[in-house]
Design an enzyme around this catalytic site. Structure first.
Site, PDB file in Angstrom:
ATOM      1  N   HIS A 192      73.015  39.656   9.847  1.00 45.38           N
ATOM      2  CA  HIS A 192      74.095  39.225   8.590  1.00 45.38           C
ATOM      3  C   HIS A 192      72.942  38.846   7.564  1.00 45.38           C
ATOM      4  CE1 HIS A 192      78.209  38.657  10.647  1.00 45.38           C
ATOM      5  NE2 HIS A 192      77.985  39.608  10.487  1.00 45.38           N
TER       6      HIS A 192
ATOM      7  N   CYS B 176      66.332  50.964  -1.134  1.00 47.59           N
ATOM      8  CA  CYS B 176      64.891  51.463   0.754  1.00 47.59           C
ATOM      9  C   CYS B 176      64.908  50.889   1.401  1.00 47.59           C
ATOM     10  CB  CYS B 176      63.419  51.872   0.077  1.00 47.59           C
ATOM     11  SG  CYS B 176      62.530  49.895  -0.064  1.00 47.59           S
TER      12      CYS B 176
ATOM     13  N   CYS C  68      62.583  46.588  -6.168  1.00 44.27           N
ATOM     14  CA  CYS C  68      61.780  46.973  -5.442  1.00 44.27           C
ATOM     15  C   CYS C  68      60.172  47.501  -5.823  1.00 44.27           C
ATOM     16  CB  CYS C  68      62.355  47.629  -4.560  1.00 44.27           C
ATOM     17  SG  CYS C  68      61.472  48.037  -3.146  1.00 44.27           S
TER      18      CYS C  68
ATOM     19  N   CYS D 184      59.918  51.331  -4.477  1.00 42.32           N
ATOM     20  CA  CYS D 184      60.841  52.439  -4.747  1.00 42.32           C
ATOM     21  C   CYS D 184      61.479  52.230  -5.916  1.00 42.32           C
ATOM     22  CB  CYS D 184      61.585  52.734  -3.548  1.00 42.32           C
ATOM     23  SG  CYS D 184      63.031  51.425  -3.917  1.00 42.32           S
TER      24      CYS D 184
HETATM   25  N1  APR Z   1      76.890  24.606  20.844  1.00 40.37           N
HETATM   26  C1  APR Z   1      77.931  26.012  21.099  1.00 40.37           C
HETATM   27  N2  APR Z   1      78.605  26.784  20.375  1.00 40.37           N
HETATM   28  C2  APR Z   1      78.472  25.864  19.559  1.00 40.37           C
HETATM   29  C3  APR Z   1      79.003  24.755  19.297  1.00 40.37           C
HETATM   30  C4  APR Z   1      77.191  23.472  19.993  1.00 40.37           C
HETATM   31  N3  APR Z   1      76.928  22.763  19.863  1.00 40.37           N
HETATM   32  N4  APR Z   1      79.622  24.319  17.997  1.00 40.37           N
HETATM   33  C5  APR Z   1      80.420  24.987  17.579  1.00 40.37           C
HETATM   34  N5  APR Z   1      80.236  26.299  18.764  1.00 40.37           N
HETATM   35  C6  APR Z   1      80.986  27.688  18.767  1.00 40.37           C
HETATM   36  C7  APR Z   1      82.939  26.852  17.885  1.00 40.37           C
HETATM   37  O1  APR Z   1      83.653  26.630  19.178  1.00 40.37           O
HETATM   38  C8  APR Z   1      83.235  28.437  17.620  1.00 40.37           C
HETATM   39  O2  APR Z   1      83.507  29.267  18.634  1.00 40.37           O
HETATM   40  O3  APR Z   1      80.522  28.338  17.644  1.00 40.37           O
HETATM   41  C9  APR Z   1      81.552  28.879  17.211  1.00 40.37           C
HETATM   42  C10 APR Z   1      81.334  29.511  15.882  1.00 40.37           C
HETATM   43  O4  APR Z   1      82.303  29.788  15.264  1.00 40.37           O
HETATM   44  P1  APR Z   1      82.003  30.429  13.148  1.00 40.37           P
HETATM   45  O5  APR Z   1      82.399  29.114  12.708  1.00 40.37           O
HETATM   46  O6  APR Z   1      83.090  30.789  13.560  1.00 40.37           O
HETATM   47  O7  APR Z   1      81.254  30.660  13.550  1.00 40.37           O
HETATM   48  P2  APR Z   1      80.695  32.486  14.154  1.00 40.37           P
HETATM   49  O8  APR Z   1      80.747  33.204  14.648  1.00 40.37           O
HETATM   50  O9  APR Z   1      78.776  32.643  13.876  1.00 40.37           O
HETATM   51  O10 APR Z   1      80.948  33.471  13.048  1.00 40.37           O
HETATM   52  C11 APR Z   1      80.663  35.002  12.663  1.00 40.37           C
HETATM   53  O11 APR Z   1      81.331  34.847  10.055  1.00 40.37           O
HETATM   54  O12 APR Z   1      81.967  33.784   8.201  1.00 40.37           O
HETATM   55  C12 APR Z   1      81.137  34.535   8.834  1.00 40.37           C
HETATM   56  O13 APR Z   1      78.817  35.762   8.242  1.00 40.37           O
HETATM   57  C13 APR Z   1      79.479  34.004   8.909  1.00 40.37           C
HETATM   58  O14 APR Z   1      78.180  34.914  10.324  1.00 40.37           O
HETATM   59  C14 APR Z   1      79.361  34.365  10.467  1.00 40.37           C
HETATM   60  C15 APR Z   1      80.588  34.616  10.736  1.00 40.37           C
END
Ligand code: APR
Length: 265
Positions: free
Chosen positions: A138, A149, A167, A170
Site C-alpha cells: 500500500h 514509470c 518525474c 520520464c
Molecule cells: N498485535 C497484533 N495485532 C493487533 C494488535 C497488536 N498489538 N493490535 C491490534 N491488532 C490487530 C487487530 O485485531 C486487527 O485484526 O490488527 C488488526 C488491524 O486491522 P485493520 O485495522 O483492519 O488493519 P489492516 O488489516 O492493516 O488493514 C488493511 O485496510 O484500510 C486499509 O489500507 C488500509 O492497509 C490497510 C488495510
C-alpha cells in the site's frame, strides 16, 4: 508479574509459539503479511475495530484515485493543504518508532528465518527497524511515485512549487506513494507479492484483519498451495479458521518470544 510474562504464561500462547517455532525451523522460505496491528504498539491507531481510525474519523472516500486522475494539480493542492492542517493519524505515524514486534521481524530476516515481508503499513517502520526484504503493497507515506514509470523518490526531495510534480526520468506525473482506494496496486509491488507468496513454504499473518484485497488473498493462496499458516493477532479474523497455528497475543509480545525460541539450538 509483567504483562508480557502474563501473556507468555498463557498455555495457549506458549503452545502456539512452540508450534510456530517448529514450523519456522522446518521452513526454507517463510513469508509474512503484516497489517496495522504490528504498529499499534508504536502508537499508530489501527484502521478497524473500536477506537480505530475509521471509527473515529470515518472511512476514506473511495474516489481519491479518480479525483487524482481528473485533476492532479488540484489533488496536490488539496493534499498539501491537508498535510499542513495535520491529522491525528499522520501525527501518530510521524511520531512513531519501531516497537519490539518490528525489531523481531528484522531479527527473523537477519537470522535467515523470514524470506520476505509483505506489509500493508505505510509507516516505514520495518525499514527503520532493519528489515530489508519488504514489499509495501500500500506504499509508503514518505515517498512519491511516478504514475507512468513507477519510479519512487523521497517526498522531501520533490519540488512542490509547480503542481503536479513530475518525474525527471520520464516526465510522468508524481503522486504520493500511498495507494488510494480504487488505485491499482503498483505493478512491481503486486508482482513481488505473488512471487513471494507462490514461493512460500510457510506463511505468517501479523496484525491484519485480513479483509482488504488483494493482500488478504496471499495467506489463502499460500495455504492452498500447502504452506502452513500462522496467525499472530489478539483477535479472531476470517483467516483464523484456516490457520494451522493461532497466537492470540500482541505482536510486540509474540514475535520477540518467537525469536527467543528460534535462538535456542
Ligand atoms: N498485535 C497484533 N495485532 C493487533 C494488535 C497488536 N498489538 N493490535 C491490534 N491488532 C490487530 C487487530 O485485531 C486487527 O485484526 O490488527 C488488526 C488491524 O486491522 P485493520 O485495522 O483492519 O488493519 P489492516 O488489516 O492493516 O488493514 C488493511 O485496510 O484500510 C486499509 O489500507 C488500509 O492497509 C490497510 C488495510
Amino acid at each position: 508479574m509483567t504483562q508480557l510474562q502474563a501473556w507468555l504464561d498463557d498455555p495457549a500462547v506458549a503452545a502456539g509459539l512452540r508450534q510456530a517455532a517448529a514450523l519456522f525451523r522446518r521452513s526454507r522460505h517463510a513469508v509474512a503479511l503484516v497489517g496495522a496491528g504490528l504498529s499499534a504498539e508504536s502508537g499508530i491507531p489501527t484502521y478497524r475495530g473500536a477506537g480505530g481510525v475509521y471509527d473515529r474519523f470515518g472511512e476514506p472516500t473511495i474516489d481519491g484515485w479518480e479525483l487524482f486522475t481528473q485533476d492532479p494539480a488540484a489533488w496536490w493542492e488539496a493534499a498539501i493543504a491537508h498535510e499542513a492542517a495535520g491529522s491525528a493519524l499522520s501525527a501518530a505515524i510521524d511520531a512513531a518508532a519501531p516497537n519490539p514486534g518490528h525489531y523481531a521481524m528484522a531479527d527473523l530476516e537477519h537470522m535467515g528465518r523470514l524470506a520476505h515481508t509483505i506489509t500493508q503499513n505505510i509507516d516505514n517502520l520495518h525499514f527503520v527497524a532493519g528489515s530489508r526484504q519488504v514489499t509495501e503493497i500500500h506504499g509508503n507515506r514518505y515517498r512519491v511515485r511516478c504514475i507512468e514509470c513507477g519510479a519512487r523518490e523521497r517526498l522531501e526531495t520533490v519540488r512542490l512549487d509547480r503542481l503536479p510534480p513530475t518525474c525527471p526520468s520520464c516526465g510522468g506525473i508524481y503522486k504520493n506513494d500511498v495507494v488510494m482506494f480504487g488505485e491499482p496496486i503498483p505493478r512491481d509491488a503486486i508482482e513481488a507479492c505473488y512471487r513471494e507468496t507462490l514461493a512460500a513454504d510457510l506463511f505468517m499473518t501479523v496484525g491484519t484483519s485480513a479483509v482488504v484485497y488483494p493482500a488478504a488473498d496471499f495467506p489463502v493462496l499460500a495455504k492452498r498451495r500447502g504452506a502452513p499458516l500462522i496467525e499472530v493477532n489478539p483477535e479472531e479474523t476470517p483467516l483464523s479458521e484456516i490457520a494451522d497455528v493461532v497466537i492470540r497475543a500482541p505482536a510486540g509480545v509474540a514475535l520477540p518470544a518467537l525469536v527467543d525460541l528460534l535462538l535456542v539450538p
